[in-house]
Write an enzyme that holds these catalytic residues in place. Sequence first.
Site, PDB file in Angstrom:
ATOM      1  N   TYR A 152      43.243  38.097  47.302  1.00  0.00           N
ATOM      2  CA  TYR A 152      44.006  36.923  47.750  1.00  0.00           C
ATOM      3  C   TYR A 152      45.283  36.838  46.938  1.00  0.00           C
ATOM      4  O   TYR A 152      45.255  36.961  45.707  1.00  0.00           O
ATOM      5  CB  TYR A 152      43.184  35.647  47.544  1.00  0.00           C
ATOM      6  CG  TYR A 152      43.900  34.382  47.979  1.00  0.00           C
ATOM      7  CD1 TYR A 152      44.273  34.177  49.302  1.00  0.00           C
ATOM      8  CD2 TYR A 152      44.204  33.383  47.057  1.00  0.00           C
ATOM      9  CE1 TYR A 152      44.921  33.019  49.701  1.00  0.00           C
ATOM     10  CE2 TYR A 152      44.854  32.203  47.442  1.00  0.00           C
ATOM     11  CZ  TYR A 152      45.205  32.035  48.774  1.00  0.00           C
ATOM     12  OH  TYR A 152      45.850  30.882  49.161  1.00  0.00           O
ATOM     13  N   ASP A 240      48.472  41.251  40.529  1.00  0.00           N
ATOM     14  CA  ASP A 240      48.330  39.803  40.712  1.00  0.00           C
ATOM     15  C   ASP A 240      47.280  39.336  39.699  1.00  0.00           C
ATOM     16  O   ASP A 240      46.075  39.453  39.927  1.00  0.00           O
ATOM     17  CB  ASP A 240      47.904  39.492  42.148  1.00  0.00           C
ATOM     18  CG  ASP A 240      47.698  37.994  42.364  1.00  0.00           C
ATOM     19  OD1 ASP A 240      47.745  37.229  41.364  1.00  0.00           O
ATOM     20  OD2 ASP A 240      47.465  37.589  43.516  1.00  0.00           O
ATOM     21  N   LYS A 268      47.472  29.698  37.341  1.00  0.00           N
ATOM     22  CA  LYS A 268      46.224  29.111  36.839  1.00  0.00           C
ATOM     23  C   LYS A 268      46.252  28.848  35.330  1.00  0.00           C
ATOM     24  O   LYS A 268      46.833  27.853  34.922  1.00  0.00           O
ATOM     25  CB  LYS A 268      45.048  29.943  37.332  1.00  0.00           C
ATOM     26  CG  LYS A 268      45.011  29.894  38.893  1.00  0.00           C
ATOM     27  CD  LYS A 268      43.767  30.393  39.562  1.00  0.00           C
ATOM     28  CE  LYS A 268      43.811  30.019  41.041  1.00  0.00           C
ATOM     29  NZ  LYS A 268      43.817  31.115  41.985  1.00  0.00           N
TER      30      LYS A 268
HETATM   31  C1  LIG Z   1      44.756  31.282  43.208  1.00  0.00           C
HETATM   32  C2  LIG Z   1      45.378  32.619  43.459  1.00  0.00           C
HETATM   33  C3  LIG Z   1      46.652  32.762  44.038  1.00  0.00           C
HETATM   34  C4  LIG Z   1      47.407  31.591  44.614  1.00  0.00           C
HETATM   35  O1  LIG Z   1      47.725  30.654  43.651  1.00  0.00           O
HETATM   36  P1  LIG Z   1      48.041  29.130  44.103  1.00  0.00           P
HETATM   37  O2  LIG Z   1      48.513  28.488  42.848  1.00  0.00           O
HETATM   38  O3  LIG Z   1      46.767  28.587  44.646  1.00  0.00           O
HETATM   39  O4  LIG Z   1      49.107  29.213  45.142  1.00  0.00           O
HETATM   40  C5  LIG Z   1      47.206  34.015  44.107  1.00  0.00           C
HETATM   41  N1  LIG Z   1      46.556  35.093  43.634  1.00  0.00           N
HETATM   42  C6  LIG Z   1      45.333  35.002  43.090  1.00  0.00           C
HETATM   43  C7  LIG Z   1      44.670  36.231  42.561  1.00  0.00           C
HETATM   44  C8  LIG Z   1      44.698  33.769  43.003  1.00  0.00           C
HETATM   45  O5  LIG Z   1      43.459  33.701  42.498  1.00  0.00           O
END
Ligand SMILES: *Cc1c(COP(=O)(O)O)cnc(C)c1O
Length: 431
Positions: A152, A240, A268
Amino acid sequence: MPETAPAAPAPGGNASLWQRACAVTPGGVNSPVRAWRSVGGTPYFVARGEGPWVWDVEGRRYLDLVGSYGPAIHGHAHPAIVEAVAAAAREGSSFGAPTEREVLLAEEICSRVVGCETLRLVSSGTEACMSAVRVARGATGRDRVVVFEGCYHGHSDGLLAGGGSGVATLGLPASAGVPAGSVADTLVVAYNTVPDIGEDVACVIVEPVAANMGLVPPVPGFLQGLRDACDAAGALLIFDEVITGFRLGAGGASGFYGVTPDLWCFGKVIGGGLPLAAFGGRRDVMSQLAPLGPVYQAGTLSGNPLATAAGLASLAMLDAAAYDELGARVARLAAGMSEAFAAAGVAAQVPVVGTLVGVFFGDTPVVDYEGAKASAGTGSFPRLMHGLLDRGVAIPPGAYEILFPGLAHGPAEIDLVVRAVGEVAAELAAG
Ligand SMILES: *Cc1c(COP(=O)(O)O)cnc(C)c1O
């Protein structure tokens, strides 16, 4: 006379708030997983949190392993973060001019992540990933992006591409409202297999430890294989690390595995619970961004003073000792959960990578999205989640999420989770 239960939901309680929420917000929530659609039931509304605990509006207390899906690594309302945010708020919450803490936070991140030379702060992981891909395309002059099924990267159009069940596919929108053209250059391939990278590929974006299809560690050679394939094709490699960054150790997954991408996405943990994320990496690539170069990217609240205060306070407490401690607690949790499932005779996997932990149902370790779907298909997850909730332990309400224990979860809290898992495992085994 016995008192009779009220017919309408108690005002201010979970059920009544849920009714009102559903009337004014689609599905009652501001992010879909919070609606509990895949596990059933009515979500509790959090009134407050402290350390490893949250309390709902009816006064019920839960040991919280949701952890805001990552940011709450220090637990809730940590005094150092509360103080930093309060002090920042007294000085003004947004200016539209540079502030010192933006520099301090960028320096802090670049000093921890080897190879990350320069970065830009944004407000969400979605923005970070979207912008990293844009700068990669701008820097290479190429359009194609490779993503992995089950990873994601936020909800920007170009990264909401669906996969073809383990087969490399191009351009299937994963959501209504995403035009076919937006994903026409997005190639979706299976996780943990190094794909062929053509010379039309701008970048490969990957979660170096997949944590949005449960926890799926990279198989040995996968990340280095991506690095080599990108180098051979002249493509950029993007890690990511929105979940792994500053959770899997000071240097994130790139430090943990010793594989250096060209660009990183963070989020995060680095915001300490406030909206903050970042993308960064090689100076020559990042120099393509406006105002230095032709790639446009901007943000009214980027580098927000409250968010940078929370982020700095959060990172200041994340030293080597903190990661060792968190790793030890995660190991205790994972070992306890594995034993509990085994003792009950429930076929389950508790994958661990350092400080990251997940749970799958089934006999074999999961290596890709097909395996993750098979685990979810057992139907055991909703029973685990509700069984734990009944015992006062809250885990993320979806089979594709990982668990988020943090530094506020001491041995006693870990043991409480393990005991609860044991009881629920016995129920699962009973059928
Ligand atoms: C949570 C997440 C995102 C998106 O971050 P948001 O702050 O919710 O837009 C992107 N990449 C990874 C791996 C994530 O866990």
